[in-house]
Design an enzyme around this catalytic site. Structure first.
Site, PDB file in Angstrom:
ATOM      1  N   LYS A  76       0.855  -1.186   0.000  1.00  0.00           N
ATOM      2  CA  LYS A  76       0.000   0.000   0.000  1.00  0.00           C
ATOM      3  C   LYS A  76       0.895   1.242   0.000  1.00  0.00           C
ATOM      4  O   LYS A  76       1.998   1.223   0.556  1.00  0.00           O
ATOM      5  CB  LYS A  76      -0.881  -0.042   1.258  1.00  0.00           C
ATOM      6  CG  LYS A  76      -1.957   1.019   1.329  1.00  0.00           C
ATOM      7  CD  LYS A  76      -2.850   0.781   2.563  1.00  0.00           C
ATOM      8  CE  LYS A  76      -3.922   1.825   2.747  1.00  0.00           C
ATOM      9  NZ  LYS A  76      -4.805   1.530   3.899  1.00  0.00           N
ATOM     10  N   SER A 151      -9.755   1.390   2.829  1.00  0.00           N
ATOM     11  CA  SER A 151      -8.912   2.245   2.029  1.00  0.00           C
ATOM     12  C   SER A 151      -7.840   1.497   1.242  1.00  0.00           C
ATOM     13  O   SER A 151      -7.267   2.040   0.296  1.00  0.00           O
ATOM     14  CB  SER A 151      -8.230   3.279   2.933  1.00  0.00           C
ATOM     15  OG  SER A 151      -7.350   2.637   3.846  1.00  0.00           O
ATOM     16  N   SER A 175      -9.930  -1.226   6.886  1.00  0.00           N
ATOM     17  CA  SER A 175      -9.380  -0.991   5.548  1.00  0.00           C
ATOM     18  C   SER A 175      -8.707  -2.171   4.866  1.00  0.00           C
ATOM     19  O   SER A 175      -8.305  -2.066   3.704  1.00  0.00           O
ATOM     20  CB  SER A 175      -8.381   0.161   5.590  1.00  0.00           C
ATOM     21  OG  SER A 175      -9.081   1.371   5.558  1.00  0.00           O
TER      22      SER A 175
HETATM   23  N1  GLN Z   1     -13.278   3.462   6.452  1.00  0.00           N
HETATM   24  C1  GLN Z   1     -12.534   3.801   7.626  1.00  0.00           C
HETATM   25  C2  GLN Z   1     -12.172   5.265   7.605  1.00  0.00           C
HETATM   26  O1  GLN Z   1     -12.404   5.898   6.621  1.00  0.00           O
HETATM   27  C3  GLN Z   1     -11.358   2.896   7.723  1.00  0.00           C
HETATM   28  C4  GLN Z   1     -10.040   3.432   7.385  1.00  0.00           C
HETATM   29  C5  GLN Z   1      -8.914   2.503   7.637  1.00  0.00           C
HETATM   30  O2  GLN Z   1      -9.058   1.401   8.174  1.00  0.00           O
HETATM   31  N2  GLN Z   1      -7.729   2.961   7.275  1.00  0.00           N
HETATM   32  O3  GLN Z   1     -11.700   5.796   8.569  1.00  0.00           O
END
Ligand code: GLN
Length: 473
Positions: A76, A151, A175
């Site tokens: 990532k 994400s 995410s």
């Molecule tokens: N969807 C969550 C957020 O927007 C998760 C983000 C994550 O796990 N990095 O905060």
């Protein structure tokens, strides 16, 4: 030989027995990444991959047998790999070159992995769809009109489309598990502290963890074995001994807890029937199923959306137009540099989180929001502790339904936040959770079920997933 569909374990075995060379393997995956360009999963293929593959072939020729010998992976875009750009899919950091390696990078390289490139993501890991990337959305590998989740959507899409057998993502609130579920693959969020966060661009430091995507349980366990462990560079990393995760326990007579509150929350959601099917198949396979309670679990979502933005607001203060990032050209004073650079550098969702975070931390509101959320977090942790006195593992849906259409949730951010209703509890409680592909929704797209365990019980999760899926085949 169809190289692309091989698991990491198979690739390693074929390379070590000289049935394949690392160069052949890398070439095949790089071609696949190029072929899949339209999905926008990979932001950059590193220019030294062929060279690295050649070096690895020589090393293997001299007897090197690392756990990931010759295995290509994708990371990532928020994990520092020395000398490579690490942009967090933000135009603010588009030219930022990592000055050192994250601990996870040191570890995978020491075991012989070849890092092919960096994967698209929601900007600074804030989002559930990759629609917040400054470099365009990633597409779902099974339906081009839909999101891959986020994400870590790029990493998930890359594994699902055979661009690599394993990819690394990060988790703060789902995410890895949510995109794994949307793309039909495995995604692990380990125990908080299981993996070093050194060299991971921080979002919410008390929740962040590196996560693992794979097509098989074995590959996932193998990668955890490599990257888990304490680290002097991260005081929140745990010195708890690293298990041999890939040696599964055979006799998995586990009791699986089904939280009655989750059954209730899932009523009427697209995941409800699939959850029931999963419970039925647990029973059919002889697992003991027990109703448990996780009182207050529905508070996890609002708690998460207070704690995560609060920490994000502090962590992102370092991106100020002076260090790391690009700088506004017209700014004349220091104040102007901060203001103009941050205004043009950050995307809309990131700005929203910073404002939300500063709001809940502000003097007059701190007690009502941040302090209260921390208290709720304490209660949730004790609920999980109690639950794990009654069962070995807990099962719940990963997502509310199938992957949604690109652009279908533009106006109201709350709609997207609600996507995280099932995932955030594991982050709030700091416990490990693996999303396993199970079932399909009404459009034939994959769904996932997540399996949670006590802190540091990843081996139990993998053993369960292995025995459960073996029975499925
Ligand atoms: N969807 C969550 C957020 O927007 C998760 C983000 C994550 O796990 N990095 O905060």
């Amino acid at each position: 030989m169809e190289i692309l569909s091989l698991s990491a374990l198979e690739i390693r075995e074929k390379i070590l027995t000289k049935k394949l060379s690392c160069q052949e393997v890398v070439k095949a995956f790089v071609e696949q990444i190029k072929k899949c360009q339209k999905y926008n999963a990979v932001l950059e293929i590193f220019d030294d991959v062929e060279e690295k593959a050649k070096e690895m072939d020589e090393k293997i020729g001299q007897g090197f047998k690392g756990k990931l010998a010759g295995v290509p992976i994708i990371i990532k875009d928020n994990i520092l790999y020395e000398g490579k750009i690490c942009s967090c899919s933000s135009k603010f950091l588009k030219d930022f070159v990592a000055p050192y390696n994250a601990t996870v990078i040191e570890k995978v390289l020491a075991e012989g992995a070849i890092i092919l490139g960096r994967a698209n993501m929601d900007e600074f890991a804030m989002g559930s769809s990759t629609e917040n990337s400054a470099f365009g959305v990633t597409h779902n590998p099974l339906d081009f009109d839909r999101v891959p989740g986020g994400s870590s959507g790029g990493s998930a899409c890359a594994v699902a489309l055979n661009m690599c057998p394993i990819a690394l993502g990060t988790e703060t609130g789902g995410s890895v598990r949510q995109p794994a579920s949307y793309c039909g693959i495995y995604g692990l969020k380990p125990t908080y502290g299981r993996i070093s966060r050194y060299g991971i661009v921080a979002f919410a430091s008390s929740l962040d963890q590196v996560g693992i995507f794979s097509k098989t349980v074995e590959d996932n366990a193998l990668m955890l074995e490599v990257i888990a462990g304490g680290d002097e560079h991260d005081s929140t990393s745990s010195q708890t001994a690293v298990d041999n995760y890939s040696c599964f326990e055979n006799d998995c007579k586990y009791t699986i807890g089904i939280p009655k509150e989750i059954v209730q929350i899932s009523q009427g959601m697209a995941c409800q029937k699939n959850y029931q099917n999963f419970i039925d198949s647990l029973k059919k396979k002889g697992f003991a199923v027990k109703e448990i309670s996780l009182d207050g679990i529905s508070l996890c979502l609002p708690t998460y959306y207070i704690l995560a933005p609060a920490e994000a607001a502090s962590n992102l203060a370092r991106f100020d137009g002076v260090k790391y990032t690009s700088r506004n050209k017209e700014a004349k004073t220091l104040q102007e540099i901060y203001k103009k650079s941050r205004s043009e550098g950050f995307g809309k969702e990131v700005k929203r989180r910073i404002m939300l975070g500063n709001y809940v931390l502000s003097a007059g509101l701190y007690d009502a929001y941040y302090k209260k959320a921390k208290a709720v977090q304490g209660k949730i942790i004790s609920q999980f502790d109690k639950a794990f006195e009654q069962c070995d593992l807990i099962a719940m849906p990963t997502t509310i339904g199938e992957a949604f259409k690109i652009g279908s949730k533009p106006s109201n951010p709350i709609d997207t936040y609600k996507e995280d209703v099932f995932t955030v509890s594991a982050n709030i409680a700091g416990v490990p959770s693996l999303s396993i592909p199970f079932g399909q929704g009404e459009n034939g797209l994959p769904l996932g079920i997540q399996i949670l365990a006590k802190k540091f019980d990843e081996k139990k999760i993998y053993s369960f997933a292995n025995s459960f899926t073996k029975g499925e085949e």
